[in-house]
Design an enzyme around this catalytic site. Structure first.
Site, short mmCIF file in Angstrom:
data_model
loop_
_atom_site.label_atom_id
_atom_site.label_comp_id
_atom_site.label_asym_id
_atom_site.label_seq_id
_atom_site.Cartn_x
_atom_site.Cartn_y
_atom_site.Cartn_z
N ARG A 223 4.31 -2.96 6.71
CA ARG A 223 4.79 -1.59 6.83
C ARG A 223 4.17 -0.96 8.08
O ARG A 223 3.06 -1.30 8.46
CB ARG A 223 4.39 -0.76 5.60
CG ARG A 223 5.22 -1.05 4.35
CD ARG A 223 6.65 -0.55 4.49
NE ARG A 223 7.45 -0.73 3.30
CZ ARG A 223 8.30 -1.74 3.10
NH1 ARG A 223 8.48 -2.66 4.03
NH2 ARG A 223 9.01 -1.82 1.99
N HIS A 271 13.23 -3.39 11.55
CA HIS A 271 12.99 -3.61 10.13
C HIS A 271 14.04 -4.60 9.58
O HIS A 271 14.74 -4.33 8.61
CB HIS A 271 13.04 -2.30 9.34
CG HIS A 271 12.40 -2.40 7.99
ND1 HIS A 271 11.68 -1.37 7.42
CD2 HIS A 271 12.35 -3.42 7.09
CE1 HIS A 271 11.24 -1.74 6.22
NE2 HIS A 271 11.64 -2.98 6.00
P1 NDP Z 1 3.46 -9.47 -3.09
O1 NDP Z 1 3.08 -8.37 -4.01
O2 NDP Z 1 4.08 -10.70 -3.66
O3 NDP Z 1 2.17 -9.95 -2.27
C1 NDP Z 1 1.26 -9.04 -1.73
C2 NDP Z 1 0.06 -9.81 -1.22
O4 NDP Z 1 -0.83 -8.89 -0.58
C3 NDP Z 1 -0.73 -10.49 -2.35
O5 NDP Z 1 -1.21 -11.73 -1.93
C4 NDP Z 1 -1.89 -9.51 -2.57
O6 NDP Z 1 -3.07 -10.10 -3.08
C5 NDP Z 1 -2.12 -9.05 -1.14
N1 NDP Z 1 -2.88 -7.79 -1.14
C6 NDP Z 1 -2.49 -6.59 -1.64
N2 NDP Z 1 -3.47 -5.68 -1.47
C7 NDP Z 1 -4.48 -6.33 -0.85
C8 NDP Z 1 -5.78 -5.95 -0.43
N3 NDP Z 1 -6.25 -4.70 -0.59
N4 NDP Z 1 -6.56 -6.89 0.16
C9 NDP Z 1 -6.12 -8.15 0.32
N5 NDP Z 1 -4.89 -8.59 -0.06
C10 NDP Z 1 -4.09 -7.68 -0.64
O7 NDP Z 1 4.38 -8.82 -1.97
P2 NDP Z 1 5.52 -9.55 -1.10
O8 NDP Z 1 4.94 -10.75 -0.47
O9 NDP Z 1 6.75 -9.70 -1.90
O10 NDP Z 1 5.80 -8.41 0.01
C11 NDP Z 1 4.77 -7.95 0.85
C12 NDP Z 1 5.25 -6.76 1.66
O11 NDP Z 1 6.13 -7.16 2.68
C13 NDP Z 1 6.05 -5.69 0.91
O12 NDP Z 1 5.20 -4.86 0.13
C14 NDP Z 1 6.70 -4.94 2.05
O13 NDP Z 1 5.82 -3.93 2.52
C15 NDP Z 1 6.85 -6.01 3.12
N6 NDP Z 1 8.25 -6.38 3.34
C16 NDP Z 1 8.79 -6.23 4.59
C17 NDP Z 1 10.07 -6.60 4.84
C18 NDP Z 1 10.65 -6.50 6.20
O14 NDP Z 1 11.86 -6.73 6.38
N7 NDP Z 1 9.86 -6.19 7.22
C19 NDP Z 1 10.94 -7.17 3.79
C20 NDP Z 1 10.28 -7.30 2.53
C21 NDP Z 1 8.99 -6.91 2.33
P3 NDP Z 1 -3.09 -10.76 -4.56
O15 NDP Z 1 -2.27 -12.03 -4.42
O16 NDP Z 1 -4.51 -11.02 -4.82
O17 NDP Z 1 -2.45 -9.76 -5.48
C1 OXD Z 2 11.43 -4.57 1.54
C2 OXD Z 2 11.81 -4.25 2.88
O1 OXD Z 2 10.42 -4.06 1.08
O2 OXD Z 2 12.96 -4.47 3.25
O3 OXD Z 2 12.13 -5.37 0.89
O4 OXD Z 2 10.98 -3.82 3.68
#
Ligand code: NDP
Ligand code: OXD
Length: 308
Positions: A223, A271
């Site tokens: 983000r 994005h």
């Molecule tokens: P998940 O919830 O599956 O994974 C999030 C990961 O981040 C987990 O490994 C989690 O750790 C880790 N995490 C969260 N908080 C912390 C912290 N404080 N310190 C260390 N690690 C942390 O999310 P997704 O992989 O599905 O998606 C991730 C993000 O990608 C979304 O939230 C969104 O913002 C972004 N996104 C962007 C898109 C784009 O087109 N640019 C499209 C889709 C998503 P743990 O495994 O221990 O819980």
């Molecule tokens: C999502 C994104 O969160 O598109 O799926 O960023």
């Protein structure tokens, strides 16, 4: 069941077709044609107008068209009902492809070759073998793990950081604040795939950049608010960072005249790293509705305490 669909960017026509085919017994309303708001018991949304839920008194389930749900969680009108985020193989495939594209672009001098071609110049540049290049992933969730698998298949050394400790094939895993400190100095490229939470907002700042090797590359597809924009510009301008690929921004669309547009070491994409494709994503919606109807636990339910 009556489902309200609300998104300013997703194609409502494609979603209508996909939902009708897959879930013929669900009545669909598309924002702003809500009909009688009392009928709506489920919502499928992406960045809906703030306060939208206040007018839907019988809502029992909210599904996010995106994987990231920080905007929904920030809306005080969101009722205390299950919130399910998007997880789909196609979303993970797309993100893994985006990350690989950006990693290769910087590692294999793609921009320099484009410039050389534009100048009509045959210009060979040396590069290190992939197995000697280390990529660090911030976030080892659905998307981070998909990216790790593809980077590993391309031969890169992959490190990954998460909140809770993990053991993943082909990934050297780090967790917690100490883990981050240990991982950063080894990353030739750092990829942010974190959710936006109180703990991760502003994490990509001058302090973090100072821990990376000089000339490292940043790729942010998490983000925009993970990044402190002024710190990135300083780090690029003094050579601390060698380049950045940015897919997400604090303000989207990125405003005209923003310095990122014309910075020679920044690559901007709108994005578009990973998209929610209706034909694939409707399967997750169907699975969620089936579990909800049967009173079974919901997969991909957001933990509001954690914020993701
Ligand atoms: P998940 O919830 O599956 O994974 C999030 C990961 O981040 C987990 O490994 C989690 O750790 C880790 N995490 C969260 N908080 C912390 C912290 N404080 N310190 C260390 N690690 C942390 O999310 P997704 O992989 O599905 O998606 C991730 C993000 O990608 C979304 O939230 C969104 O913002 C972004 N996104 C962007 C898109 C784009 O087109 N640019 C499209 C889709 C998503 P743990 O495994 O221990 O819980
Ligand atoms: C999502 C994104 O969160 O598109 O799926 O960023």
């Amino acid at each position: 069941m009556t489902l309200l669909f609300c998104s300013g960017i997703d194609n409502a026509g494609l979603w209508r077709d996909a939902l009708r085919r897959r879930l013929p017994d669900v009545t669909l309303r598309v924002w702003p044609e809500v009909g009688d708001p009392d009928d709506i018991d489920m919502a499928l949304v992406w960045q809906p107008p703030p306060g939208i839920f206040a007018g839907l008194p019988n809502l029992r389930l909210v599904m996010s068209l995106g994987a990231g749900v920080e905007t929904l969680l920030a809306d005080p009108s969101l009722p205390d009902v299950p919130l399910v985020r998007m997880v789909a193989d196609s979303l993970s495939d797309d993100m893994a492809g985006f990350v690989a594209l950006q990693v290769l672009r910087w590692h294999r001098h793609s921009d320099e070759f484009d410039a050389a071609q534009a100048a009509g110049v045959w210009r060979w540049l040396p590069y290190r073998p992939a197995r000697e290049v280390t990529i660090g992933l911030l976030g080892l969730g659905e998307l981070g793990q998909a990216a790790a698998a593809v980077l590993g298949a391309l031969g890169y050394r992959v490190l990954g950081w998460s909140r809770s400790p993990k053991h993943l094939n082909g990934v050297e895993c780090f967790a917690g604040p100490d883990g981050l400190e240990a991982m950063l100095p080894r990353c030739d490229q750092l990829v942010c795939l974190l959710p936006l939470t109180a703990d991760t907002r502003g994490i990509l700042d001058r302090r973090l950049f100072a821990r990376l090797p000089a000339g490292a590359v940043l790729i942010n597809a998490g983000r925009g608010d993970h990044l402190v924009e002024a710190d990135l510009l300083d780090a690029l301008d003094c050579g601390r960072l060698g380049g950045a690929s940015l897919d997400v921004f604090s303000e989207e669309p990125l405003p005209a005249g923003h310095p990122f547009w014309r910075h020679p070491r920044i690559r901007v994409s709108p994005h578009s790293a990973a998209a929610t494709h209706p034909a694939q994503a409707v399967e997750q919606v169907a699975a969620t509705l089936a579990a909800f109807r049967d009173g079974r636990p919901l997969a991909n339910r957001v933990d509001r305490g954690r914020g993701y």
